[in-house]
Write an enzyme that holds these catalytic residues in place. Structure first.
Site, PDB file in Angstrom:
ATOM      1  N   HIS A  62      37.936  21.242  75.265  1.00 39.48           N
ATOM      2  CA  HIS A  62      38.232  19.858  75.611  1.00 39.48           C
ATOM      3  C   HIS A  62      38.239  18.961  74.382  1.00 39.48           C
ATOM      4  O   HIS A  62      38.998  18.000  74.297  1.00 39.48           O
ATOM      5  CB  HIS A  62      37.175  19.375  76.607  1.00 39.48           C
ATOM      6  CG  HIS A  62      37.167  17.913  76.844  1.00 39.48           C
ATOM      7  ND1 HIS A  62      38.168  17.254  77.510  1.00 39.48           N
ATOM      8  CD2 HIS A  62      36.254  16.965  76.498  1.00 39.48           C
ATOM      9  CE1 HIS A  62      37.874  15.957  77.564  1.00 39.48           C
ATOM     10  NE2 HIS A  62      36.731  15.766  76.956  1.00 39.48           N
ATOM     11  N   HIS A 110      32.087  13.329  69.177  1.00 39.75           N
ATOM     12  CA  HIS A 110      33.278  14.129  69.464  1.00 39.75           C
ATOM     13  C   HIS A 110      34.517  13.284  69.213  1.00 39.75           C
ATOM     14  O   HIS A 110      34.423  12.081  68.955  1.00 39.75           O
ATOM     15  CB  HIS A 110      33.253  14.641  70.907  1.00 39.75           C
ATOM     16  CG  HIS A 110      33.226  13.534  71.917  1.00 39.75           C
ATOM     17  ND1 HIS A 110      32.052  12.960  72.370  1.00 39.75           N
ATOM     18  CD2 HIS A 110      34.223  12.867  72.553  1.00 39.75           C
ATOM     19  CE1 HIS A 110      32.333  12.003  73.235  1.00 39.75           C
ATOM     20  NE2 HIS A 110      33.658  11.924  73.361  1.00 39.75           N
ATOM     21  N   HIS A 167      38.852  12.337  70.052  1.00 40.00           N
ATOM     22  CA  HIS A 167      40.032  12.334  70.927  1.00 40.00           C
ATOM     23  C   HIS A 167      41.253  12.104  70.044  1.00 40.00           C
ATOM     24  O   HIS A 167      41.216  11.257  69.140  1.00 40.00           O
ATOM     25  CB  HIS A 167      39.923  11.229  71.979  1.00 40.00           C
ATOM     26  CG  HIS A 167      38.769  11.414  72.917  1.00 40.00           C
ATOM     27  ND1 HIS A 167      38.878  12.119  74.099  1.00 40.00           N
ATOM     28  CD2 HIS A 167      37.486  11.006  72.847  1.00 40.00           C
ATOM     29  CE1 HIS A 167      37.707  12.129  74.713  1.00 40.00           C
ATOM     30  NE2 HIS A 167      36.841  11.454  73.967  1.00 40.00           N
ATOM     31  N   GLU A 210      41.665   6.470  72.762  1.00 38.51           N
ATOM     32  CA  GLU A 210      41.485   6.154  74.180  1.00 38.51           C
ATOM     33  C   GLU A 210      41.528   4.637  74.377  1.00 38.51           C
ATOM     34  O   GLU A 210      42.348   4.129  75.133  1.00 38.51           O
ATOM     35  CB  GLU A 210      40.176   6.771  74.676  1.00 38.51           C
ATOM     36  CG  GLU A 210      40.223   8.299  74.608  1.00 38.51           C
ATOM     37  CD  GLU A 210      39.334   8.960  75.613  1.00 38.51           C
ATOM     38  OE1 GLU A 210      39.859   9.735  76.434  1.00 38.51           O
ATOM     39  OE2 GLU A 210      38.107   8.728  75.578  1.00 38.51           O
ATOM     40  N   HIS A 265      33.841   9.237  69.166  1.00 41.29           N
ATOM     41  CA  HIS A 265      32.779   8.672  69.988  1.00 41.29           C
ATOM     42  C   HIS A 265      31.444   9.266  69.558  1.00 41.29           C
ATOM     43  O   HIS A 265      31.272  10.492  69.571  1.00 41.29           O
ATOM     44  CB  HIS A 265      33.001   8.980  71.472  1.00 41.29           C
ATOM     45  CG  HIS A 265      34.223   8.345  72.035  1.00 41.29           C
ATOM     46  ND1 HIS A 265      34.839   8.783  73.203  1.00 41.29           N
ATOM     47  CD2 HIS A 265      34.951   7.282  71.613  1.00 41.29           C
ATOM     48  CE1 HIS A 265      35.888   8.010  73.457  1.00 41.29           C
ATOM     49  NE2 HIS A 265      35.978   7.106  72.500  1.00 41.29           N
ATOM     50  N   THR A 292      34.701   8.863  79.688  1.00 42.04           N
ATOM     51  CA  THR A 292      36.162   8.961  79.775  1.00 42.04           C
ATOM     52  C   THR A 292      36.626  10.337  80.239  1.00 42.04           C
ATOM     53  O   THR A 292      37.814  10.645  80.180  1.00 42.04           O
ATOM     54  CB  THR A 292      36.811   8.632  78.421  1.00 42.04           C
ATOM     55  OG1 THR A 292      36.397   9.591  77.442  1.00 42.04           O
ATOM     56  CG2 THR A 292      36.431   7.233  77.960  1.00 42.04           C
TER      57      THR A 292
END
Length: 324
Positions: free
Chosen positions: A81, A111, A113, A123, A136, A221
């Protein structure tokens, strides 16, 4: 991209017990998350689009980070992910101040995104603008003793969000992470960084801009989308090279596909107010040099006021001149 229950041991926030798969495409994509996880259709979801003309300016207490200057043994993992980084130290970094006031939050993990190109991937959006990556850093409230317990409370988490722009040059602060990404290409792989990591270099790249941020109440999220997070989005953008960003897109999902995008679309703001913290020193009037000029609003003329000492010297000079 679909992520199976087999990957849950390395999930974004440990301790979740998910009953179904979730992903970012098709029937498992964000538009279907609410079918299984009802919180995902709540009123205070993240991410959001932050419109600067629609925020409320405030001056909050200074945001403080502790324990970020000690070199820490760290490892990164591919959970199918995201890329998640955790610290292998008993003494964790901590966060307080700002919207958190005197409450203390303990660092759990960070982590990333990203998107399939250099034009989208973040995001949260700023003025409808997307960035190629967002990081994040997740902290849980110390009073709750663990992240699992913190997830049961509306103020359980504090999340620092960092947005990235593309730079022609690589960012040396992120090279230790980027260098090991090829070694965690497969889901479930984890790798220790080759040298101790200084979290301060990631969390506070510039002390001058640390207090300039947006903050709002929101959610995780990813499913189960619990509305337990206080978000702190820094206005200053960090920079990574195209090559560094592209290295993240080479990671693989559970099905062996490239993990090219893993960001949730923005959610309605609803009744929330986004706060923009203005550092206190910027709100404090600076010492203004004494002036003897005043603009008269009614006459449109400048009324010149001369100090008494200058007048006295002028009179004395005139007396001496006539005496001669």
């Amino acid at each position: 991209m679909v992520f199976s229950v087999a990957t849950l041991g390395l999930l974004l926030l440990p301790g979740f017990c998910l009953g179904e798969d979730f992903g970012y495409d098709g029937n498992h994509g964000p538009s279907h998350w609410g079918e299984e996880y009802h919180a995902c259709i709540g009123k205070h979801q993240s991410p959001i689009n932050i419109e600067e003309h629609n925020v409320k300016n405030v001056s909050l207490p200074p945001l403080k980070l502790f324990g970020i200057d000690n070199p820490s043994l760290s490892f990164v993992a591919n959970n199918g992910h995201t890329v998640m980084l955790k610290i292998n130290e008993s003494k964790a970094a901590m966060l307080s101040g700002g919207p958190l006031e005197n409450d203390v939050y303990v660092f759990e993990q960070l982590h990333f995104h990203w998107g399939e190109n250099d034009y989208e991937g973040s995001e949260d959006l700023i003025n409808n603008h997307s960035f190629p990556m967002e990081m994040h850093a997740v902290f849980y409230k110390e009073d709750y003793k663990s992240i699992n317990e913190a997830l049961n409370h509306p103020d359980g988490l504090a999340i620092l969000a960092y947005l990235y722009e593309v730079s022609p040059n690589p960012n040396p602060m992120y090279e230790p992470i980027v260098q090991v990404l090829p070694e965690i290409e497969t889901v479930g792989n984890e790798k220790a960084l080759r040298e101790p990591l200084l979290l301060g270099r990631l969390f506070v790249p510039d002390t001058a801009t640390m207090q300039d941020y947006f903050t709002y109440n929101g959610s995780l999220t990813t499913p189960p989308c619990l509305e337990v997070a206080i978000w702190i989005d820094f206005k200053d953008h960090q920079r990574l090279s195209h090559e560094q960003l592209a290295a993240f897109r080479d990671l693989r999902t559970q099905e062996g596909n490239k993990l090219t995008h893993n960001f949730r679309p923005v959610q309605p703001l609803e009744d929330r107010i986004v706060l923009h913290n203005i550092p206190r020193e910027q709100n404090t009037p600076k010492n203004i040099p004494r002036t003897y000029h005043r603009f008269d609003e009614h006459s449109g003329q400048r009324d010149v006021k001369v100090p008494f000492s200058i007048i006295a010297l002028g009179v004395l000079f005139a007396i001496l001149l006539f005496a001669i």
